[in-house]
Enzyme design. Structure first.
Site, PDB file in Angstrom:
ATOM      1  N   ASP A   8       0.551  -1.312   0.517  1.00 34.37           N
ATOM      2  CA  ASP A   8      -0.134   0.169   0.534  1.00 34.37           C
ATOM      3  C   ASP A   8       1.103   1.610  -0.285  1.00 34.37           C
ATOM      4  O   ASP A   8       1.860   1.006   0.297  1.00 34.37           O
ATOM      5  CB  ASP A   8      -0.731  -0.236   1.377  1.00 34.37           C
ATOM      6  CG  ASP A   8      -1.848   1.216   1.219  1.00 34.37           C
ATOM      7  OD1 ASP A   8      -2.404   1.438   0.293  1.00 34.37           O
ATOM      8  OD2 ASP A   8      -2.109   1.314   2.298  1.00 34.37           O
ATOM      9  N   SER A   9       0.391   2.205  -0.214  1.00 33.26           N
ATOM     10  CA  SER A   9       0.901   3.516  -0.036  1.00 33.26           C
ATOM     11  C   SER A   9       1.555   3.727   1.278  1.00 33.26           C
ATOM     12  O   SER A   9       2.581   4.641   1.613  1.00 33.26           O
ATOM     13  CB  SER A   9       0.116   4.913  -0.345  1.00 33.26           C
ATOM     14  OG  SER A   9      -0.868   4.873   0.565  1.00 33.26           O
ATOM     15  N   CYS A  20      -4.510  -1.543  -1.428  1.00 35.52           N
ATOM     16  CA  CYS A  20      -4.518  -0.251  -1.905  1.00 35.52           C
ATOM     17  C   CYS A  20      -5.732   0.555  -2.862  1.00 35.52           C
ATOM     18  O   CYS A  20      -4.852  -0.457  -4.530  1.00 35.52           O
ATOM     19  CB  CYS A  20      -3.366   0.442  -2.246  1.00 35.52           C
ATOM     20  SG  CYS A  20      -3.090   2.527  -3.221  1.00 35.52           S
ATOM     21  N   GLU A  55      -1.764   8.328   8.421  1.00 37.21           N
ATOM     22  CA  GLU A  55      -0.268   7.678   8.400  1.00 37.21           C
ATOM     23  C   GLU A  55       0.792   8.434   9.938  1.00 37.21           C
ATOM     24  O   GLU A  55       1.145   8.181  10.608  1.00 37.21           O
ATOM     25  CB  GLU A  55       0.593   7.991   7.384  1.00 37.21           C
ATOM     26  CG  GLU A  55      -0.099   8.187   6.580  1.00 37.21           C
ATOM     27  CD  GLU A  55       0.559   6.550   5.897  1.00 37.21           C
ATOM     28  OE1 GLU A  55       1.849   5.893   6.350  1.00 37.21           O
ATOM     29  OE2 GLU A  55      -0.488   5.546   5.960  1.00 37.21           O
ATOM     30  N   CYS A  71     -11.436   2.823   0.673  1.00 36.30           N
ATOM     31  CA  CYS A  71      -9.613   3.380   0.513  1.00 36.30           C
ATOM     32  C   CYS A  71      -8.988   2.139   1.954  1.00 36.30           C
ATOM     33  O   CYS A  71     -10.017   2.410   3.503  1.00 36.30           O
ATOM     34  CB  CYS A  71      -9.048   4.729   1.306  1.00 36.30           C
ATOM     35  SG  CYS A  71      -7.661   4.925   1.528  1.00 36.30           S
ATOM     36  N   HIS A 122      -6.936   2.659   4.009  1.00 33.84           N
ATOM     37  CA  HIS A 122      -6.853   3.516   4.796  1.00 33.84           C
ATOM     38  C   HIS A 122      -7.957   3.478   6.333  1.00 33.84           C
ATOM     39  O   HIS A 122      -7.354   3.706   7.562  1.00 33.84           O
ATOM     40  CB  HIS A 122      -6.660   4.875   5.402  1.00 33.84           C
ATOM     41  CG  HIS A 122      -4.828   4.979   4.780  1.00 33.84           C
ATOM     42  ND1 HIS A 122      -4.368   4.712   3.806  1.00 33.84           N
ATOM     43  CD2 HIS A 122      -3.574   5.059   5.612  1.00 33.84           C
ATOM     44  CE1 HIS A 122      -2.867   4.471   3.643  1.00 33.84           C
ATOM     45  NE2 HIS A 122      -2.781   5.113   4.564  1.00 33.84           N
TER      46      HIS A 122
HETATM   47  N1  DGL Z   1      -4.986   2.772   1.182  1.00 27.39           N
HETATM   48  C1  DGL Z   1      -4.992   3.603  -0.201  1.00 27.39           C
HETATM   49  C2  DGL Z   1      -6.098   2.848  -0.702  1.00 27.39           C
HETATM   50  O1  DGL Z   1      -6.929   2.110  -0.455  1.00 27.39           O
HETATM   51  C3  DGL Z   1      -4.254   4.367  -0.649  1.00 27.39           C
HETATM   52  C4  DGL Z   1      -3.853   6.120  -0.540  1.00 27.39           C
HETATM   53  C5  DGL Z   1      -3.546   7.273  -0.104  1.00 27.39           C
HETATM   54  O2  DGL Z   1      -2.570   6.715  -0.076  1.00 27.39           O
HETATM   55  O3  DGL Z   1      -3.835   8.159  -0.760  1.00 27.39           O
HETATM   56  O4  DGL Z   1      -6.596   4.114  -1.814  1.00 27.39           O
END
Ligand code: DGL
Length: 274
Positions: free
Chosen positions: A20-21, A83, A161, A193, A195
């Site tokens: 993931d990011s 992600c 984050e 997302c 996150h």
């Molecule tokens: N967690 C990621 C997603 O599902 C990336 C969120 C991001 O880095 O902006 O989109």
């Protein structure tokens, strides 16, 4: 396209790569570990480049290729793009170039429509996911007359984050992004997302507990298990699994935030970002 190493026929006890990011994909990692407790897992957070949600899509493709290349050199037997943003932008191209199974994630529009009573559904996702052709196709395919209130959430990933789950800023952002969804009286909310599942409690404090919240981490884990099973690639023995955490970002805060989301002490190892 990178000249990816060929990865056919990895042994059944080879690891699975998940990326993931940043820390968001830990929500998917947890579901995978719960469903497949004997698998060795390598989790990569590309935190030096987070958030992906408002980067140029071409850069996300480059970053995704970089991480996939690293994971293939680690001889993984499958890769999970934990992600939504990288999945929407890079999954198709990666699948064409790589010969290990690549499991991607997408906003759970289809199950949300099946669940919703009033067919009014809120969707929270990143700007890039919402702008992607993959997301448009998903909505066209499944919306079927349902009303989708689609909301991007700039700034939210940065809060997560930084480990700021309940800060005034995080709560204010959530109130702003949930307002149109509440005004439309959505009975179902899709977390598009990886996150955002870490904010479910804070989201429920705003929208209440009657709105059904849907996130696809368990569906992704199931899909991975099915793919490994079909390929006869599940591990043979029940040796305890190893989970390695890597990040391209700064490690001082990472150790703390990773551990609080994973729920156990851990050490995040550095991964060079280029
Ligand atoms: N967690 C990621 C997603 O599902 C990336 C969120 C991001 O880095 O902006 O989109």
């Amino acid at each position: 396209m990178n000249d990816f190493p060929k990865n056919t026929q990895q042994p059944n006890d080879a690891p699975i790569g998940i990326f993931d990011s940043g820390v968001g994909g830990i929500s998917v990692l947890k579901a995978i570990h719960a469903m497949l407790p004997n698998e060795h897992l390598i989790y990569v957070a590309d935190a030096a480049y987070a958030p992906y949600g408002d980067k140029v899509p071409g850069d996300i493709l480059v970053r995704s290729k970089f991480i996939v290349d690293y994971l293939l050199h680690r001889k993984v037997k499958a890769i999970v793009i934990a992600c939504n943003t990288a999945s929407a932008i890079a999954a198709k191209e990666l699948r064409q170039a790589v010969d290990v199974p690549i499991i991607a994630i997408e906003p759970a529009i289809k199950p949300a429509i099946a669940t919703s009573g009033n067919k009014v559904i809120g969707v929270l996702a990143t700007k890039n996911t919402i702008a992607s052709a993959a997301f448009s196709r998903l909505c066209e395919k499944y919306a079927n007359g349902a009303k989708l209130i689609v909301q991007s959430c700039p700034g939210l990933v940065e809060q997560i984050e930084a480990g700021q789950f309940s800060s005034t800023t995080t709560k204010a952002l959530l109130r702003e992004y949930l307002a149109p969804i509440m005004a439309a009286k959505a009975d179902t909310l899709v977390l598009g997302c990886t996150h955002y599942p870490f904010l479910i409690k804070q989201i429920q404090e705003i929208i209440g507990t009657d709105v059904e919240i849907i996130e696809p981490s368990h569906a992704v884990a199931r899909e991975l298990a099915n793919r490994l099973n079909l390929a006869s690639a599940l591990p043979h023995c029940s040796a305890s699994s190893e989970i390695q955490f890597l990040s391209t970002g700064k490690l001082d805060l990472a150790n703390h935030v990773f551990a609080s989301l994973w729920g156990q002490p851990l050490r995040v190892e550095p991964l060079a970002s280029t």
